[in-house]
Write a protein that holds these residues in place. Structure first.
Motif, PDB file in Angstrom:
ATOM      1  N   TYR A   1       0.856  -1.174   0.000  1.00 40.26           N
ATOM      2  CA  TYR A   1       0.000   0.000   0.000  1.00 40.26           C
ATOM      3  C   TYR A   1       0.899   1.234   0.000  1.00 40.26           C
ATOM      4  O   TYR A   1       1.935   1.245   0.644  1.00 40.26           O
ATOM      5  N   TYR A   2       0.433   2.275  -0.681  1.00 37.52           N
ATOM      6  CA  TYR A   2       1.213   3.498  -0.772  1.00 37.52           C
ATOM      7  C   TYR A   2       0.334   4.726  -0.608  1.00 37.52           C
ATOM      8  O   TYR A   2      -0.830   4.744  -1.019  1.00 37.52           O
ATOM      9  N   ALA A   3       0.925   5.760  -0.039  1.00 33.02           N
ATOM     10  CA  ALA A   3       0.273   7.061  -0.067  1.00 33.02           C
ATOM     11  C   ALA A   3       0.304   7.578  -1.498  1.00 33.02           C
ATOM     12  O   ALA A   3       1.240   7.305  -2.257  1.00 33.02           O
ATOM     13  N   ASP A   4      -0.710   8.337  -1.857  1.00 30.92           N
ATOM     14  CA  ASP A   4      -0.770   8.875  -3.223  1.00 30.92           C
ATOM     15  C   ASP A   4       0.458   9.720  -3.546  1.00 30.92           C
ATOM     16  O   ASP A   4       0.917   9.750  -4.683  1.00 30.92           O
ATOM     17  N   SER A   5       0.985  10.387  -2.542  1.00 29.45           N
ATOM     18  CA  SER A   5       2.095  11.306  -2.764  1.00 29.45           C
ATOM     19  C   SER A   5       3.399  10.602  -3.145  1.00 29.45           C
ATOM     20  O   SER A   5       4.314  11.233  -3.676  1.00 29.45           O
ATOM     21  N   VAL A   6       3.489   9.292  -2.880  1.00 30.43           N
ATOM     22  CA  VAL A   6       4.731   8.565  -3.174  1.00 30.43           C
ATOM     23  C   VAL A   6       4.529   7.451  -4.187  1.00 30.43           C
ATOM     24  O   VAL A   6       5.515   6.835  -4.624  1.00 30.43           O
ATOM     25  N   LYS A   7       3.299   7.202  -4.570  1.00 28.91           N
ATOM     26  CA  LYS A   7       3.013   6.104  -5.492  1.00 28.91           C
ATOM     27  C   LYS A   7       3.763   6.306  -6.792  1.00 28.91           C
ATOM     28  O   LYS A   7       3.759   7.393  -7.365  1.00 28.91           O
ATOM     29  N   GLY A   8       4.418   5.253  -7.255  1.00 34.31           N
ATOM     30  CA  GLY A   8       5.203   5.325  -8.478  1.00 34.31           C
ATOM     31  C   GLY A   8       6.635   5.774  -8.265  1.00 34.31           C
ATOM     32  O   GLY A   8       7.469   5.662  -9.172  1.00 34.31           O
ATOM     33  N   ARG A   9       6.932   6.290  -7.085  1.00 28.14           N
ATOM     34  CA  ARG A   9       8.298   6.754  -6.787  1.00 28.14           C
ATOM     35  C   ARG A   9       8.965   5.907  -5.688  1.00 28.14           C
ATOM     36  O   ARG A   9      10.185   5.731  -5.704  1.00 28.14           O
ATOM     37  N   PHE A  10       8.172   5.420  -4.748  1.00 24.68           N
ATOM     38  CA  PHE A  10       8.691   4.639  -3.627  1.00 24.68           C
ATOM     39  C   PHE A  10       8.248   3.186  -3.770  1.00 24.68           C
ATOM     40  O   PHE A  10       7.159   2.904  -4.273  1.00 24.68           O
ATOM     41  N   THR A  11       9.092   2.281  -3.284  1.00 22.03           N
ATOM     42  CA  THR A  11       8.758   0.852  -3.277  1.00 22.03           C
ATOM     43  C   THR A  11       9.111   0.251  -1.931  1.00 22.03           C
ATOM     44  O   THR A  11      10.253   0.379  -1.466  1.00 22.03           O
TER      45      THR A  11
ATOM     46  N   ALA B   1      11.784  17.841  -2.624  1.00 20.20           N
ATOM     47  CA  ALA B   1      12.032  18.563  -1.379  1.00 20.20           C
ATOM     48  C   ALA B   1      10.955  18.256  -0.341  1.00 20.20           C
ATOM     49  O   ALA B   1      11.252  18.164   0.863  1.00 20.20           O
ATOM     50  N   GLU B   2       9.741  18.060  -0.798  1.00 20.69           N
ATOM     51  CA  GLU B   2       8.637  17.789   0.143  1.00 20.69           C
ATOM     52  C   GLU B   2       8.690  16.391   0.748  1.00 20.69           C
ATOM     53  O   GLU B   2       7.890  16.058   1.618  1.00 20.69           O
ATOM     54  N   ASP B   3       9.642  15.572   0.315  1.00 21.63           N
ATOM     55  CA  ASP B   3       9.851  14.272   0.950  1.00 21.63           C
ATOM     56  C   ASP B   3      10.727  14.389   2.193  1.00 21.63           C
ATOM     57  O   ASP B   3      10.917  13.399   2.917  1.00 21.63           O
ATOM     58  N   THR B   4      11.270  15.561   2.439  1.00 23.41           N
ATOM     59  CA  THR B   4      12.111  15.774   3.608  1.00 23.41           C
ATOM     60  C   THR B   4      11.321  15.540   4.886  1.00 23.41           C
ATOM     61  O   THR B   4      10.258  16.138   5.089  1.00 23.41           O
ATOM     62  N   ALA B   5      11.822  14.656   5.733  1.00 28.20           N
ATOM     63  CA  ALA B   5      11.135  14.286   6.974  1.00 28.20           C
ATOM     64  C   ALA B   5      11.982  13.276   7.728  1.00 28.20           C
ATOM     65  O   ALA B   5      12.970  12.757   7.198  1.00 28.20           O
ATOM     66  N   VAL B   6      11.559  13.006   8.946  1.00 24.82           N
ATOM     67  CA  VAL B   6      12.075  11.839   9.664  1.00 24.82           C
ATOM     68  C   VAL B   6      11.197  10.660   9.267  1.00 24.82           C
ATOM     69  O   VAL B   6       9.968  10.743   9.353  1.00 24.82           O
ATOM     70  N   TYR B   7      11.835   9.586   8.851  1.00 19.47           N
ATOM     71  CA  TYR B   7      11.116   8.389   8.412  1.00 19.47           C
ATOM     72  C   TYR B   7      11.186   7.320   9.500  1.00 19.47           C
ATOM     73  O   TYR B   7      12.267   7.020  10.022  1.00 19.47           O
ATOM     74  N   TYR B   8      10.018   6.758   9.794  1.00 20.73           N
ATOM     75  CA  TYR B   8       9.901   5.744  10.836  1.00 20.73           C
ATOM     76  C   TYR B   8       9.381   4.438  10.238  1.00 20.73           C
ATOM     77  O   TYR B   8       8.458   4.462   9.416  1.00 20.73           O
ATOM     78  N   CYS B   9       9.932   3.330  10.676  1.00 17.75           N
ATOM     79  CA  CYS B   9       9.289   2.066  10.347  1.00 17.75           C
ATOM     80  C   CYS B   9       8.523   1.592  11.568  1.00 17.75           C
ATOM     81  O   CYS B   9       8.800   1.996  12.705  1.00 17.75           O
TER      82      CYS B   9
END
Length: 124
Positions: A59-69, A88-96
């Motif tokens: 499952y993917y958020a619409d904002s990353v679909k096609g770019r993230f796997t 630039a809008e992908d800048t964030a802390v990423y958590y699993c």
């Protein structure tokens, strides 16, 4: 108890790629669905991607679909997030995170365990 440790974050130029990894402790990794979330300064934590226990459904958020796997290797107790065409809008802390639930994997409250996060900064 599951402990999660993310790695692979860093600074990248817009249009570039990064691969995040999340290593899980314990022998029950395959019993959990896994998700990636992110949180930018001043923003709420948001869903990015999720994968079921076997890895058969993603499952993917619409904002990353096609770019993230998102993918997982149950033999290595690791989940990955391959990020391409970064903005630039992908800048964030990423958590699993690990979830014992089968459904509603886009919701933060469905997750039982969280990693400490890894910073991703995309320069424009």
């Amino acid at each position: 108890q599951v402990q999660l440790v993310e790695s692979g974050g860093g600074l990248v130029q817009a249009g570039g790629s990064l691969r995040l990894s999340c290593a899980a402790s314990g022998r029950t990794f395959s019993s959990y669905a896994m998700g990636w979330f992110r949180q930018a300064p001043g923003e709420e934590r948001e869903f990015v991607a999720a994968i079921t226990r076997s890895g058969s459904t993603t499952y993917y958020a619409d904002s990353v679909k096609g770019r993230f796997t998102i993918s997982r290797d149950n033999a290595k107790n690791t989940v990955y997030l391959q990020m391409s065409s970064l903005k630039a809008e992908d800048t964030a802390v990423y958590y699993c995170a690990a979830s014992s639930y089968l459904t509603m994997l886009r919701v933060t409250t469905r997750y039982d365990y969280w990693g400490q996060g890894t910073q991703v900064t995309v320069s424009s």
